[in-house]
Design a protein around this motif. Structure first.
Motif, PDB file in Angstrom:
ATOM      1  N   SER A 270       6.111  -6.979  52.037  1.00  0.00           N
ATOM      2  CA  SER A 270       5.847  -7.852  53.183  1.00  0.00           C
ATOM      3  C   SER A 270       6.427  -7.340  54.487  1.00  0.00           C
ATOM      4  O   SER A 270       6.319  -8.018  55.502  1.00  0.00           O
ATOM      5  CB  SER A 270       6.391  -9.257  52.894  1.00  0.00           C
TER       6      SER A 270
ATOM      7  N   ARG B  30       3.793  -9.180  59.309  1.00  0.00           N
ATOM      8  CA  ARG B  30       3.765  -9.731  60.664  1.00  0.00           C
ATOM      9  C   ARG B  30       3.254  -8.688  61.663  1.00  0.00           C
ATOM     10  O   ARG B  30       2.478  -9.001  62.566  1.00  0.00           O
ATOM     11  CB  ARG B  30       5.159 -10.226  61.071  1.00  0.00           C
TER      12      ARG B  30
ATOM     13  N   GLU C 252      -0.101  -9.064  64.059  1.00  0.00           N
ATOM     14  CA  GLU C 252      -0.059  -8.892  65.511  1.00  0.00           C
ATOM     15  C   GLU C 252      -0.971  -7.753  65.959  1.00  0.00           C
ATOM     16  O   GLU C 252      -1.576  -7.821  67.037  1.00  0.00           O
ATOM     17  CB  GLU C 252       1.378  -8.658  65.972  1.00  0.00           C
TER      18      GLU C 252
ATOM     19  N   ALA D 214      -1.498 -10.542  55.567  1.00  0.00           N
ATOM     20  CA  ALA D 214      -1.537 -10.528  57.027  1.00  0.00           C
ATOM     21  C   ALA D 214      -2.493 -11.591  57.573  1.00  0.00           C
ATOM     22  O   ALA D 214      -2.291 -12.096  58.682  1.00  0.00           O
ATOM     23  CB  ALA D 214      -1.954  -9.153  57.536  1.00  0.00           C
TER      24      ALA D 214
ATOM     25  N   ALA E 227      -0.618 -14.929  58.331  1.00  0.00           N
ATOM     26  CA  ALA E 227       0.100 -14.953  59.604  1.00  0.00           C
ATOM     27  C   ALA E 227      -0.872 -14.956  60.780  1.00  0.00           C
ATOM     28  O   ALA E 227      -0.661 -15.663  61.772  1.00  0.00           O
ATOM     29  CB  ALA E 227       1.038 -13.744  59.690  1.00  0.00           C
TER      30      ALA E 227
ATOM     31  N   LEU F  56       9.428 -12.523  55.049  1.00  0.00           N
ATOM     32  CA  LEU F  56       8.970 -11.847  56.265  1.00  0.00           C
ATOM     33  C   LEU F  56      10.117 -11.472  57.183  1.00  0.00           C
ATOM     34  O   LEU F  56      10.055 -10.485  57.897  1.00  0.00           O
ATOM     35  CB  LEU F  56       7.998 -12.748  57.029  1.00  0.00           C
ATOM     36  N   ASP F  57      11.184 -12.260  57.187  1.00  0.00           N
ATOM     37  CA  ASP F  57      12.228 -12.060  58.180  1.00  0.00           C
ATOM     38  C   ASP F  57      13.640 -11.977  57.598  1.00  0.00           C
ATOM     39  O   ASP F  57      14.557 -11.582  58.297  1.00  0.00           O
ATOM     40  CB  ASP F  57      12.226 -13.211  59.199  1.00  0.00           C
TER      41      ASP F  57
END
Length: 335
Positions: A95, A99, A103, A148, A151, A320-321
């Motif tokens: 993953s 993000r 984008e 993806a 998101a 993701l983060d």
């Protein structure tokens, strides 16, 4: 040697790993198969770039190998069954680039809607590119529910786009569609209604040339496409015809096979086909997330008992983060 790196980690993650294990960074081995095989004999874990294939023969040269890690999420370059048989753990930062990819797709859509921006960035301050469009109120077709796409759907919904979607592997009654605020439709409906299409299908061999002349016959005139899926999803001649007659006004394909639109093909001279060199995940943040995830999973692999079976499993999904330790800042440079 405990860890051999052929792909680089961000400096902070490399330093963290180096404090705990013996680490060697040898990117030159990625393009020298014979030298790599000689080095593998005493290596316990290795971090490989996408282009290095892991086969049964590869594993024959690595008798003490416990882990294979990659910064990318694709398993196409790894014989997973052979790794399981040899009790070699496969670590993939699945993953890390989600993000960044979302984008990239959003930015590509915006560039095609406002092509004057690209001209200005190239230094052309006077050329007219006609009236642009707004994503707000546009119908965007989501082709494929790869991670993806999840998101991306949230981003597009926040911008006021109307989302319709199709995935050949996801039933239209699945709760995912409602959760992402995407109206599930047939492929033909998606192509006939969408002002723009984003293609991020999780590719399998059965989807080769899935987007062919029969499908593209339903395209709404003036449609734009952005894609991060394998270029083999598209039938090249059919795509060329759709671009030539105006059904597809422009397209951005990321990471297409070099032969897909090479010299001598029907797509070679299409001025509104833009091929980007796998830029989807090329961000500092994505590399930092992937680096820390790989570093931490390698540490786990090497500190677990050899016979526990721990190393025989593929690593689970990463957030993701949340893979960076609190003390690990995102690097400000790409060094």
């Amino acid at each position: 040697m405990e860890i051999l790196l052929l792909d680089r980690l961000v400096p902070e993650a490399l330093a963290w790993l180096g404090e705990r294990h013996q680490v060697a960074y040898r990117p030159d081995l990625a393009d020298d198969p014979a030298a790599l095989r000689r080095e593998l004999y005493n290596v316990q874990s290795v971090v490989l770039p996408r282009r290095v294939q892991v086969t049964r023969e590869f594993l024959d040269f690595a008798p003490v190998l416990r882990g294979i890690a990659r910064m990318q999420g694709s398993a196409e370059s790894t014989d997973l069954e052979a790794c399981r048989e040899r009790r070699v753990r496969v670590i993939q930062a699945n993953s890390a680039q989600v993000r960044a990819t979302a984008e990239f797709l959003l930015a590509s859509l915006m560039l095609l809607y406002r092509r004057g921006i690209a001209g200005a960035v190239k230094g052309d301050r006077t050329a007219s590119h006609g009236l642009g469009r707004e994503l707000h109120g546009s119908v965007v077709g989501i082709l494929g529910l790869a991670p993806a796409a999840h998101a991306l759907a949230l981003m597009l919904d926040a911008l006021g786009a109307r989302l319709i979607g199709y995935d050949p592997a996801v039933h239209p009654t699945a709760s995912t569609w409602q959760r992402l605020r995407i109206q599930p439709v047939s492929l033909n409906d998606l192509l006939s209604r969408a002002d723009a299409v984003t293609a991020q299908v999780l590719y399998a061999k059965r989807y080769e040339h899935f987007i062919n002349a029969k499908a593209l016959a339903h395209c709404k005139p003036g449609q734009v496409w952005v894609a991060t899926t394998r270029s083999a999803l598209f039938e090249p001649d059919a795509l060329a015809t759709a671009m030539a007659d105006g059904r597809i006004d422009a397209a951005i394909l990321d990471g297409a096979d070099p032969a897909f639109a090479g010299r001598g093909t029907s797509l070679y001279e299409h001025p509104n086909l833009y091929l980007t060199p796998r830029l989807r995940g090329a961000t500092r943040e994505a590399r930092a997330r992937g680096s820390w995830y790989v570093a931490q999973r390698l540490h786990e692999t090497l500190t677990q008992p050899r016979q526990s079976g721990f190393e025989a499993l593929m690593t689970g999904p990463m957030g993701l983060d949340s893979v960076l330790p609190e003390s690990a800042p995102v690097p400000l440079s790409d060094s």
